[in-house]
Enzyme design. Structure first.
Site, PDB file in Angstrom:
ATOM      1  N   ASN A  29     -10.393  -2.771  -6.565  1.00 34.86           N
ATOM      2  CA  ASN A  29      -9.602  -1.826  -7.355  1.00 34.86           C
ATOM      3  C   ASN A  29     -10.236  -1.477  -8.695  1.00 34.86           C
ATOM      4  O   ASN A  29      -9.811  -0.521  -9.358  1.00 34.86           O
ATOM      5  CB  ASN A  29      -8.185  -2.373  -7.593  1.00 34.86           C
ATOM      6  CG  ASN A  29      -7.296  -2.306  -6.370  1.00 34.86           C
ATOM      7  OD1 ASN A  29      -6.331  -3.047  -6.255  1.00 34.86           O
ATOM      8  ND2 ASN A  29      -7.622  -1.418  -5.428  1.00 34.86           N
ATOM      9  N   ASP A  87       0.830  -1.201   0.000  1.00 38.68           N
ATOM     10  CA  ASP A  87       0.000   0.000   0.000  1.00 38.68           C
ATOM     11  C   ASP A  87       0.868   1.257   0.000  1.00 38.68           C
ATOM     12  O   ASP A  87       1.945   1.283   0.598  1.00 38.68           O
ATOM     13  CB  ASP A  87      -0.899  -0.015   1.243  1.00 38.68           C
ATOM     14  CG  ASP A  87      -2.023   1.001   1.156  1.00 38.68           C
ATOM     15  OD1 ASP A  87      -2.366   1.421   0.037  1.00 38.68           O
ATOM     16  OD2 ASP A  87      -2.560   1.377   2.202  1.00 38.68           O
TER      17      ASP A  87
END
Length: 246
Positions: free
Chosen positions: A66, A18
């Site tokens: 996503n 991340d």
């Protein structure tokens, strides 16, 4: 830190990679710039994990959520996956790495799917480190697919409902045959699992580190392994000292 200083190396490490976008934004660059540097961090960590004997390394490459990102960013992420596999597949194969892909494959385009299948097939017989790529993966979706598989078997009369045990569920997950992660690392300072390995993480050690993924290199990975080695894993039992005094 040297390899000799590390003890109690986990068998399976999973990483939520991340912070690529924020890393790029802080440098006045587009998010794609961070993703490109994130690929280099992948190469570094894969090598570092193999160096210290981590048998399974799972990387959260693209989540089922996503798809909500801008189309240009999605295509950029897909392009980087293609770049990584085409550039590094031969090296991973020669290093005896076995690649396994987890996640829902039905919505992937043929070019991406064929590339993932090629990586799996090329390295299928390798028995060194297993590199698990979580692509188009979401844990709730994985559990739903496992439940659907069990329901179909019950409906067909091949399975009695009383036979639906934790082991039966685990055997129908994408990770069947892979041990649960001992350690899950998330970079960028965020402290949540974000729909990643929810079933498999029941007894995983969780570690949230402040570095953005492009800054997470060999030194940071080894530091996380060192911290893991200092933890006491009891799996619901008493600690040895407590048990002795009870």
């Amino acid at each position: 830190m040297t390899i000799a200083e590390l003890s109690n190396v986990p068998e399976h490490v999973a990483i939520i990679m991340d912070g690529n976008g924020r890393w790029a934004n802080e440098r006045g660059q587009p998010r794609s710039f961070g993703h490109r540097h994130g690929v280099e961090a992948v190469r570094t960590v894969v090598r570092a994990a193999a160096e210290i004997g981590v048998k399974y390394l799972t990387l959260f490459a693209f989540s089922s959520e996503n798809w909500r990102r801008p189309e240009t960013e999605i295509q950029d992420l897909f392009g980087l996956l293609k770049f990584f596999i085409r550039r590094d597949l031969a090296e991973l194969h020669s290093a005896n790495v076995c690649i396994k892909v987890i996640g829902d494959r039905h919505s992937l385009t043929s070019d991406i799917l064929n590339l993932l299948l090629e990586a799996e097939e090329t390295t299928r017989n390798n028995d060194g480190q297993t590199l698990v790529i979580a692509f188009n993966y979401g844990s709730r979706d994985e559990l739903a697919r496992a439940a659907q598989s069990l329901a179909l078997e019950v409906q067909a009369g091949r399975l009695d409902p009383s036979q639906i045990t934790p082991d039966a569920i685990a055997a129908r997950l994408d990770t069947a045959g892979i041990p649960d992660p001992d350690l899950i690392i998330r970079t960028s300072g965020e402290e949540r699992l974000s729909n990643f390995l929810l079933w498999q993480s029941a007894y995983s050690e969780l570690m949230f580190v402040p570095e953005y993924w492009p800054d997470f290199g060999r030194e940071q990975f080894f530091a996380a392994i060192e911290r893991f080695g200092a933890r006491s894993r009891r799996f619901g039992a008493l600690a040895p000292t407590a048990a002795a005094g009870s």
